[in-house]
Write an enzyme that holds these catalytic residues in place. Structure first.
Site, PDB file in Angstrom:
ATOM      1  CE1 TYR A   1      -3.012   4.620   3.274  1.00 30.45           C
ATOM      2  CE2 TYR A   1      -4.342   5.111   5.320  1.00 30.45           C
ATOM      3  CZ  TYR A   1      -3.457   4.373   4.731  1.00 30.45           C
ATOM      4  OH  TYR A   1      -3.490   3.046   5.209  1.00 30.45           O
TER       5      TYR A   1
ATOM      6  CD1 TRP B   1      -4.520   4.142  14.588  1.00 31.59           C
ATOM      7  CD2 TRP B   1      -3.987   4.411  16.785  1.00 31.59           C
ATOM      8  NE1 TRP B   1      -5.209   5.261  15.044  1.00 31.59           N
ATOM      9  CE2 TRP B   1      -5.007   5.262  16.649  1.00 31.59           C
ATOM     10  CE3 TRP B   1      -3.584   4.231  18.157  1.00 31.59           C
ATOM     11  CZ2 TRP B   1      -5.337   6.315  17.292  1.00 31.59           C
ATOM     12  CZ3 TRP B   1      -4.045   5.299  18.992  1.00 31.59           C
ATOM     13  CH2 TRP B   1      -4.821   6.115  18.684  1.00 31.59           C
TER      14      TRP B   1
ATOM     15  CB  THR C   1      -6.755   2.090   6.359  1.00 34.90           C
ATOM     16  OG1 THR C   1      -6.422   2.935   7.549  1.00 34.90           O
ATOM     17  CG2 THR C   1      -7.278   2.806   5.323  1.00 34.90           C
TER      18      THR C   1
ATOM     19  CB  ALA D   1      -0.920  -0.060   1.284  1.00 35.23           C
TER      20      ALA D   1
END
Length: 320
Positions: free
Chosen positions: A149, A174, A124, A83
């Site tokens: 993003y 995280w 994410t 990514a």
């Protein structure tokens, strides 16, 4: 079974090398460059010299190259750990970010769809953040990214779903590990060298130890393998295909996270103080609350997830 791992030189990719050591399945670790010597050194320190440190070069923006790799090796599962993750730089590099986070996953999905395989893709918590909420985010919650993003990662999810491929999309948050650059390693250094440190307390989420996520991925591969082995169909629809959330258990702010890092490492000489996000201006508005609800994952696969402080201690002990 042959499993291909992309982004194998990153945090999660290296943890996949560790978790799959000695596996009866064959793993092919790929990236756009060779493994970094420091990562190889860390792998050897953690699990010995017989861990697979080899890296096969593969450009996942090249659909022809992916198809060739899949066909040549009879790949049944792809785990996409690759990514574009530089959240700030993405704001001025949107085209390449879209290519790597949205188009490349679509390529992988197309290749797996053509052979009836499974794509495991890592997304994410940054697909959320724009809407106001204070309860853990569920899988069907509408995406509201606040920057390039998060937007490109959301596009990647959508592109995968449009192909109809067997898929496990894991949203995580995280992420940290013994490898590369991450928040834990940065704060270990800062709390050991600074007398005072200010860290934001108004951004709340949950840390994720990449090793725990790698274990979860390998477990789901085993589940997929068991289901497909019992099927007489050449193209099998995986019953658990879909989006899942995975992070460690618990909730904290970046300030809480830093305090615990200092405590676990014995760095008592740094005065860690809370501050507001606006004291550290950024071109990207980061999610103020991005705790992920893991109920679906735990109930679907019948597993427990480690608490974040326990996993943090494990990682720090490994780094020591």
């Amino acid at each position: 079974m042959i499993i291909l791992v992309t982004g194998a030189n990153g945090q999660l990719g290296n943890e996949m090398r560790i978790v799959t050591k000695g596996s009866k399945d064959k793993y092919i670790f790929t990236d756009v460059c060779d493994e970094h010597p420091k990562s190889i050194e860390m792998l050897h320190k953690l699990v010995g010299n017989d861990v697979d440190c080899s890296t096969t070069i593969l450009d996942i923006t090249d659909l022809v190259a992916i198809r060739s790799m899949v066909k040549k090796n009879d790949v049944k599962v792809i785990v996409n750990c690759a990514a574009y993750t530089d959240v700030d730089k993405a704001e001025t590099d949107q085209e390449f970010c879209e290519l790597l986070n949205a188009k490349a996953p679509e390529n992988l999905a197309i290749a797996m769809k053509e052979v009836g395989g499974l794509l495991i893709h890592i997304s994410t918590d940054y697909v959320f953040g724009g809407a106001l909420y204070n309860t853990p985010c569920k899988e069907d919650q509408k995406g509201s990214p606040t920057g390039v993003y998060g937007l490109t990662k959301l596009h990647g999810e959508q592109n995968i779903q449009k192909t109809g491929v067997n898929q496990l999309i894991f949203r995580t948050a995280w992420l940290y590990s013994e490898f590369g650059k991450n928040f834990v390693k940065t704060m270990l250094n800062l709390t050991s060298t600074k007398l005072q440190l200010k860290v934001v307390f108004d951004q709340v989420g949950t840390p994720t130890y990449a090793y725990d996520l790698a274990c979860a991925i390998v477990m789901t591969i085993g589940d997929y393998k068991e289901e497909t082995l019992n099927s007489s169909l050449p193209f099998h629809d995986y019953s658990k295909s879909g989006i899942y959330h995975f992070s460690n258990e618990g909730v904290c702010s970046w300030y809480d996270f830093t305090k615990m890092i200092a405590e676990c490492s014995g760095n008592k000489g740094c005065d860690v103080q809370p501050c507001h996000s606006d004291q550290y201006p950024s071109i990207v508005k980061r999610p103020a609350y991005s705790v992920l609800d893991k109920t679906k994952f735990k109930e679907t696969f019948g597993v427990t997830v480690p608490f974040w402080t326990d996993s943090l201690m494990t990682c720090i002990n490994s780094l020591k």
